[in-house]
Design an enzyme around this catalytic site. Structure first.
Site, PDB file in Angstrom:
ATOM      1  N   ARG A  83       0.130   9.873 -11.569  1.00 46.10           N
ATOM      2  CA  ARG A  83      -0.600   9.188 -12.634  1.00 46.10           C
ATOM      3  C   ARG A  83      -2.111   9.136 -12.407  1.00 46.10           C
ATOM      4  O   ARG A  83      -2.892   9.426 -13.320  1.00 46.10           O
ATOM      5  CB  ARG A  83      -0.098   7.734 -12.784  1.00 46.10           C
ATOM      6  CG  ARG A  83       1.168   7.603 -13.546  1.00 46.10           C
ATOM      7  CD  ARG A  83       1.984   6.443 -13.005  1.00 46.10           C
ATOM      8  NE  ARG A  83       2.507   6.858 -11.725  1.00 46.10           N
ATOM      9  CZ  ARG A  83       3.670   7.493 -11.567  1.00 46.10           C
ATOM     10  NH1 ARG A  83       4.427   7.690 -12.596  1.00 46.10           N
ATOM     11  NH2 ARG A  83       4.077   7.905 -10.383  1.00 46.10           N
ATOM     12  N   THR A  84      -2.518   8.750 -11.217  1.00 46.01           N
ATOM     13  CA  THR A  84      -3.953   8.554 -10.997  1.00 46.01           C
ATOM     14  C   THR A  84      -4.677   9.887 -11.110  1.00 46.01           C
ATOM     15  O   THR A  84      -5.728   9.986 -11.759  1.00 46.01           O
ATOM     16  CB  THR A  84      -4.194   7.902  -9.618  1.00 46.01           C
ATOM     17  OG1 THR A  84      -3.277   6.816  -9.473  1.00 46.01           O
ATOM     18  CG2 THR A  84      -5.615   7.393  -9.488  1.00 46.01           C
ATOM     19  N   LYS A 112      -9.366  24.263   9.316  1.00 47.00           N
ATOM     20  CA  LYS A 112     -10.099  24.908  10.418  1.00 47.00           C
ATOM     21  C   LYS A 112     -10.794  23.861  11.279  1.00 47.00           C
ATOM     22  O   LYS A 112     -11.647  24.191  12.098  1.00 47.00           O
ATOM     23  CB  LYS A 112     -11.149  25.872   9.833  1.00 47.00           C
ATOM     24  CG  LYS A 112     -10.554  27.001   9.026  1.00 47.00           C
ATOM     25  CD  LYS A 112     -11.670  27.914   8.512  1.00 47.00           C
ATOM     26  CE  LYS A 112     -11.555  28.129   7.029  1.00 47.00           C
ATOM     27  NZ  LYS A 112     -12.751  28.733   6.448  1.00 47.00           N
ATOM     28  N   ARG A 133      -8.678  10.231  -3.437  1.00 44.30           N
ATOM     29  CA  ARG A 133      -7.553   9.459  -2.866  1.00 44.30           C
ATOM     30  C   ARG A 133      -7.334   9.950  -1.453  1.00 44.30           C
ATOM     31  O   ARG A 133      -7.217  11.162  -1.221  1.00 44.30           O
ATOM     32  CB  ARG A 133      -6.282   9.632  -3.690  1.00 44.30           C
ATOM     33  CG  ARG A 133      -5.075   9.018  -2.982  1.00 44.30           C
ATOM     34  CD  ARG A 133      -3.854   8.965  -3.840  1.00 44.30           C
ATOM     35  NE  ARG A 133      -3.973   7.946  -4.876  1.00 44.30           N
ATOM     36  CZ  ARG A 133      -2.961   7.529  -5.615  1.00 44.30           C
ATOM     37  NH1 ARG A 133      -1.751   8.033  -5.442  1.00 44.30           N
ATOM     38  NH2 ARG A 133      -3.130   6.607  -6.537  1.00 44.30           N
ATOM     39  N   HIS A 166      -6.878  -0.083  -4.365  1.00 37.58           N
ATOM     40  CA  HIS A 166      -6.687   0.871  -5.468  1.00 37.58           C
ATOM     41  C   HIS A 166      -7.385   0.241  -6.673  1.00 37.58           C
ATOM     42  O   HIS A 166      -6.735  -0.240  -7.606  1.00 37.58           O
ATOM     43  CB  HIS A 166      -5.187   1.056  -5.713  1.00 37.58           C
ATOM     44  CG  HIS A 166      -4.830   2.237  -6.567  1.00 37.58           C
ATOM     45  ND1 HIS A 166      -5.750   2.940  -7.313  1.00 37.58           N
ATOM     46  CD2 HIS A 166      -3.622   2.816  -6.805  1.00 37.58           C
ATOM     47  CE1 HIS A 166      -5.121   3.907  -7.973  1.00 37.58           C
ATOM     48  NE2 HIS A 166      -3.840   3.851  -7.673  1.00 37.58           N
TER      49      HIS A 166
HETATM   50  N1   CP Z   1       0.060   4.024  -9.755  1.00 34.13           N
HETATM   51  C1   CP Z   1      -0.307   5.123  -9.061  1.00 34.13           C
HETATM   52  O1   CP Z   1      -1.270   5.127  -8.285  1.00 34.13           O
HETATM   53  O2   CP Z   1       0.488   6.201  -9.301  1.00 34.13           O
HETATM   54  P1   CP Z   1       0.330   7.620  -8.593  1.00 34.13           P
HETATM   55  O3   CP Z   1       0.567   7.400  -7.122  1.00 34.13           O
HETATM   56  O4   CP Z   1       1.353   8.511  -9.242  1.00 34.13           O
HETATM   57  O5   CP Z   1      -1.078   8.088  -8.826  1.00 34.13           O
END
Ligand code: CP
Length: 349
Positions: A83-84, A112, A133, A166
């Protein structure tokens, strides 16, 4: 972030770090929810709703695409995401960005032996925005610090960093709560239960941080003993005068609240498969609990889910987790537009 080193920076409280995520008095990096206040959250909700409306027509779609046409974004997602990742990509495209991605370090020079910091610095040479992320807690902060000190700084958005934060999930959760309670007195005064792995769930932490911006909230953290709230968040909520309770009994808490925020067990952070020792089924929302839930309450989940919410519950009108998914895209468009100073242009459209 000139004039401060990493040790000094990490010693600051979250709210004290805020100024280091701004540039020229304007939002630049998005790293942690402590940098947001109520005015900003209200504006993001207003902007997301405006963008949703504008996107309904072709003229509006073209207007949005024209705003940041020619800009480039790097999506550096080296921890799994559906999703993110996709909603950031869609959000960038809605605003006219072109996107590049690294999702697997086995295809990059990190294989490397390149330091991740050097990888991100390399990205900054090619793009105007980095969305990131990473499995390491605190990595996004470290990158923001580094990018502030280079000749061509670009904004970085934390799209999930280890167990700690998050922030954009929290923003979309606020937008979902805002929409859900628009006709029921707003978010202020609501009771919200966080259920499951509240120790390691970064979405729980980030949303709890944001909810201190609302008046008279009551938070319930419903978790097994081994996955209870971490002390730092407990201390923060006390300092912020947020009323909260801890419980291990979901059945008792369900009738008391306006929102139930379910989470999966975060066993990717296990040290020695300790999640296997926990009876997590006690933290599943059973179908029979629906009769206990208030008629105007909402059921949320950041997703992905396992068995915490049976698929049969998806049909209940109080289940809003699929709406959260779509709201994520609108909230992220709003956020990127604000970083690039296009928020007022959109509101004036
Ligand atoms: N809610 C969320 O962060 O979903 P993903 O891990 O699929 O990005």
């Amino acid at each position: 972030m000139k004039g401060i080193d990493w040790e000094q920076f990490t010693a600051l409280r979250g709210s004290e770090k805020k100024e280091y995520f701004m540039r020229g008095g304007q939002l630049f990096h998005v790293i942690m929810p402590q940098q947001f206040d109520r005015d900003f959250l209200d504006r993001m909700c207003q902007l997301a709703t405006k963008i949703r409306g504008i996107s309904k027509g072709n003229k509006g779609v073209l207007f949005l695409q024209s705003l940041l046409q020619g800009k480039r974004a790097m999506l550096y997602f080296v921890q799994p995401s559906t999703r993110t990742f996709l909603s950031f990509m869609a959000a960038c495209q809605i605003l006219g960005f072109q996107c590049s991605e690294v999702r697997d370090t086995s295809t990059s020079s990190e294989m490397k032996g390149e330091r991740p910091e050097d990888s991100v610095r390399t990205f900054s040479s090619y793009v105007d925005l980095i969305v990131m992320r990473h499995p390491k807690s605190g990595f996004a902060e470290r990158i923001a610090l580094m990018l502030n000190n280079i000749g061509r700084p670009v904004p970085v958005i934390n799209a999930g960093s280890g167990k700690d934060q998050h922030p954009t999930q929290a923003l979309l959760d606020i937008y979902t709560l805002h929409r859900s309670f628009e006709n029921y007195g707003g978010i202020d005064g609501k009771k919200i239960a966080f259920v499951g792995d509240v120790k390691r769930g970064r979405t729980v932490r980030s949303l709890a941080y944001l909810l201190r911006n609302y008046d008279n909230m009551t938070l319930y953290f419903v978790a097994p003993e081994a996955l209870r709230l971490e002390d730092d968040l407990r201390t923060y909520l006390r300092e912020q005068d947020v009323t909260f309770e801890e419980s291990d009994n979901l059945h008792e808490v369900v009738p008391l609240v306006d929102a139930v925020y379910m989470t999966r067990i975060q066993d990717e952070y296990d040290q020695a498969e300790e999640s296997g020792q926990i009876d997590y089924s006690r933290y599943h929302l059973r179908k029979e609990y629906l009769s206990l839930l208030r008629p105007n309450a909402v059921i949320m989940h950041p997703l992905p889910r396992r068995n915490e919410i049976p698929v049969a519950i998806d049909e209940d009108k109080r289940a809003v987790y699929w709406r959260q998914v779509r709201n994520g895209m609108w909230a992220r468009v709003a956020l990127i537009a604000a970083i690039f100073g296009k928020d007022q242009t959109i509101l004036d459209y």
